[in-house]
Design a protein around this motif. Structure first.
Motif, mmCIF file in Angstrom:
data_model
loop_
_atom_site.group_PDB
_atom_site.id
_atom_site.type_symbol
_atom_site.label_atom_id
_atom_site.label_comp_id
_atom_site.label_asym_id
_atom_site.label_seq_id
_atom_site.Cartn_x
_atom_site.Cartn_y
_atom_site.Cartn_z
ATOM 1 N N THR A 230 -32.783 40.829 41.480
ATOM 2 C CA THR A 230 -32.676 42.224 41.321
ATOM 3 C C THR A 230 -31.703 42.463 42.411
ATOM 4 O O THR A 230 -31.090 41.610 43.243
ATOM 5 N N LYS A 231 -31.017 43.664 42.342
ATOM 6 C CA LYS A 231 -30.482 44.491 43.575
ATOM 7 C C LYS A 231 -30.791 44.047 45.083
ATOM 8 O O LYS A 231 -30.436 43.882 45.956
ATOM 9 N N GLU A 232 -32.153 44.321 44.933
ATOM 10 C CA GLU A 232 -33.000 44.127 46.316
ATOM 11 C C GLU A 232 -33.413 42.871 46.435
ATOM 12 O O GLU A 232 -33.745 42.557 47.754
ATOM 13 N N SER A 233 -33.356 41.838 45.507
ATOM 14 C CA SER A 233 -33.907 40.511 46.006
ATOM 15 C C SER A 233 -33.221 39.358 45.302
ATOM 16 O O SER A 233 -32.591 39.773 44.309
ATOM 17 N N SER A 234 -33.186 38.239 45.659
ATOM 18 C CA SER A 234 -32.602 36.987 45.104
ATOM 19 C C SER A 234 -33.563 36.337 44.011
ATOM 20 O O SER A 234 -33.140 35.191 43.736
ATOM 21 N N GLY A 235 -34.570 37.143 43.719
ATOM 22 C CA GLY A 235 -35.699 36.395 42.695
ATOM 23 C C GLY A 235 -36.571 35.562 43.614
ATOM 24 O O GLY A 235 -36.454 35.227 44.719
ATOM 25 N N ALA A 236 -37.445 35.127 42.565
ATOM 26 C CA ALA A 236 -38.480 34.269 43.324
ATOM 27 C C ALA A 236 -39.291 33.201 42.233
ATOM 28 O O ALA A 236 -38.989 33.866 40.956
ATOM 29 N N SER A 237 -39.970 32.289 42.601
ATOM 30 C CA SER A 237 -40.685 31.694 41.601
ATOM 31 C C SER A 237 -42.089 31.424 42.166
ATOM 32 O O SER A 237 -42.316 31.074 43.269
ATOM 33 N N LEU A 238 -43.053 31.297 41.305
ATOM 34 C CA LEU A 238 -44.365 30.798 41.554
ATOM 35 C C LEU A 238 -44.426 29.295 41.097
ATOM 36 O O LEU A 238 -44.246 28.910 40.117
#
Length: 333
Positions: A230-238
């Protein structure tokens, strides 16, 4: 079992001292424990100083002294200053705990108290008799988690269990499953990292895949969920992690080496970003551990459900957790 006197016969002629003693004291003491006894000066051969690699001769007298007794422990004072620790399972041979984040396993420079060992001694004061053969008090500790890694750990309650469990970890028959929430959207569903890990060549508090003295290390990763950027983060993964080896900081180093460090990992994670705000420690949790029971010899799996910071993060990303979800994560190929 100690002190003890052993006599070598013709069948032991020229055998290494540490091999002879470990053979005679098995299964209560392993060869590495015997080596520590010798190094601590607890072993003499015919009254003289001994070395682990020394060859013995028929008729040699080997005396093994007991380590210095630890000071008596006051259960009331232990309980008053010790942290609480969730007990998952306990019987006469083993104790299984769910270690919270922020707890050091045993006393170390900068962390003299509030440790897992303190918590165990307060709950099970008889563990004080489980000092290592060199007199060091690490009662029943056969493996470790980093201070800020949470999750399942097994502790030996007897010398027999300590030797049996240590052998399982050494022979890599223990099955370990971790959960990690990592920076970025991991592209591949499954990948394995087989990169040796050792002390960082410059920064001594870090481990590295570029060490001058590496040791083999293998980690297998499976993506369970992806959380879009998103605009606030670069994404993540579990990520589900199954390490084959147990090197210091192995999972964190391997994840960082492929560009996906654990969220909140101050040592290996680089610059902080939006999703890291949810974690004040590395987002790494030891979810499940499968061992062979030392005495009953059956395979047993123990599970520590994800802690509160994992639950909050996943709930915010529309990924609720229940027992069925956890079971699927553990069994994911």
């Amino acid at each position: 079992m100690l002190p003890q006197t052993l006599t070598a016969d013709a069948g032991h002629d020229r055998m290494r001292l540490d091999v002879f003693i470990s053979m005679r004291l098995a299964p209560e003491y392993s060869r590495s424990q015997v080596a520590r006894m010798i190094k601590a000066g607890l072993v003499t051969v015919n009254g003289g100083i001994a070395r682990a690699a020394s060859g013995i001769r028929a008729g040699d007298r080997i005396d093994i002294a007991a380590p210095a007794a630890n000071a008596p422990l006051d259960p009331d004072s232990l309980r008053s200053g010790a942290p609480e620790i969730p007990i998952v399972f306990a019987d006469d041979e083993i104790i299984v705990v769910n270690k919270p984040p922020g707890m050091t396993v045993h006393p170390a420079p900068g962390h003299p108290d509030g440790t897992l060992v303190d918590a165990l001694l307060a709950r099970f004061p008889e563990l004080a008799t489980m000092a290592e053969p060199d007199g060091v008090l690490r009662p029943g500790i056969v493996h470790r988690l980093d201070k800020d890694t949470s999750g399942i750990m097994v502790v030996a309650r007897t010398p027999f269990a300590r030797t049996a469990l240590s052998r399982q970890f050494k022979e890599r028959t223990v099955r370990k499953i971790y959960l990690a929430i990592v920076k970025g959207v991991v592209a591949r569903d499954q990948l394995s990292v087989e990169r040796p890990v050792g002390r960082h060549p410059i920064e001594r508090k870090r481990m590295s895949v570029s060490s001058h003295v590496p040791r083999d290390a293998i980690s297998h990763f499976t993506v369970l969920r992806r959380f879009a950027a998103t605009k606030e983060s670069s994404g993540a993964s579990l990520i589900r992690v199954r390490p084959e080896t147990g090197r210091m900081h192995q999972i964190r180093v391997h994840l960082a080496s492929i560009g996906h460090p654990c969220l909140g990992d101050k040592l290996y994670g680089g610059a902080k970003h939006g999703d890291s705000d949810h974690f004040d420690r590395q987002a790494l949790h030891a979810l499940a551990l499968t061992i062979e029971h030392p005495r009953k010899r059956d395979r047993r799996q123990f599970v520590a459900p994800p802690p509160a910071d994992f639950v909050r993060f996943l709930a915010l990303h529309d990924c609720p957790i229940d027992d069925q979800v956890i079971a699927r994560w553990i069994d994911s190929s």
